[in-house]
Write a protein that holds these residues in place. Structure first.
Motif, PDB file in Angstrom:
ATOM      1  N   GLN A   1      18.760  25.762 -20.547  1.00  0.00           N
ATOM      2  CA  GLN A   1      17.758  24.773 -20.916  1.00  0.00           C
ATOM      3  C   GLN A   1      17.736  24.603 -22.433  1.00  0.00           C
TER       4      GLN A   1
ATOM      5  N   LEU B   1      15.194  24.243 -24.989  1.00  0.00           N
ATOM      6  CA  LEU B   1      13.764  24.483 -25.102  1.00  0.00           C
ATOM      7  C   LEU B   1      13.321  23.972 -26.464  1.00  0.00           C
TER       8      LEU B   1
ATOM      9  N   ASP C   1      17.803  29.888 -18.094  1.00  0.00           N
ATOM     10  CA  ASP C   1      16.633  29.453 -17.320  1.00  0.00           C
ATOM     11  C   ASP C   1      15.564  30.535 -17.217  1.00  0.00           C
TER      12      ASP C   1
ATOM     13  N   VAL D   1      12.865  30.969 -20.157  1.00  0.00           N
ATOM     14  CA  VAL D   1      11.889  29.933 -20.485  1.00  0.00           C
ATOM     15  C   VAL D   1      10.465  30.472 -20.379  1.00  0.00           C
TER      16      VAL D   1
ATOM     17  N   SER E   1       7.716  30.823 -23.428  1.00  0.00           N
ATOM     18  CA  SER E   1       6.416  30.170 -23.271  1.00  0.00           C
ATOM     19  C   SER E   1       5.278  31.171 -23.419  1.00  0.00           C
TER      20      SER E   1
ATOM     21  N   THR F   1      11.235  21.654 -21.869  1.00  0.00           N
ATOM     22  CA  THR F   1      12.660  21.913 -21.725  1.00  0.00           C
ATOM     23  C   THR F   1      13.373  20.684 -21.200  1.00  0.00           C
TER      24      THR F   1
END
Length: 113
Positions: free
Chosen positions: A2, A4, A73, A76, A80, A100
């Motif tokens: 991703q 981000l 992945d 993430v 966060s 993302t």
């Protein structure tokens, strides 16, 4: 993987965020100075009244930092959690955003991250 993206409105927290990410094994980011739409519109006379209302709510916030990082992945949620803990939560006003975008192909990433 991703892409981000974090738009951090509380720029004074940048170093703390980066250190916490590093301590948790999240490495590799590009950081740029950025500016929100309301701040930019304030510079144009025709939008000065609308933008000035926004700036009155938070006159200190004129610039932000945008952090770009490509992460697996499963990292993430970790990123966060770290950023939300430091900035008080993205659910609070004027903290920024985190989102993302899927990455289907990338070159030049350091696999030792």
């Amino acid at each position: 993987m991703q892409l981000l993206i974090i738009v951090l409105n509380k720029t004074e927290l940048l170093e703390e965020v980066l250190e916490a990410l590093e301590e948790n094994g999240v490495r590799g980011a590009t950081i740029i100075d950025s500016k929100g739409m309301a701040s930019e519109l304030y510079d144009h006379d025709e939008f000065r009244i609308i933008a000035s209302l926004r700036l009155m709510l938070n006159p200190e916030h004129k610039q932000n930092k945008t952090i770009f990082m490509v992460v697996e992945d499963e990292k993430v949620a970790l990123v966060s959690s770290i950023v939300n803990k430091i900035n008080g939560g993205f659910d609070k006003p004027d903290t920024g955003i985190l989102f993302t975008v899927p990455v289907s192909y990338a070159e030049g990433l350091n696999k030792k991250q």
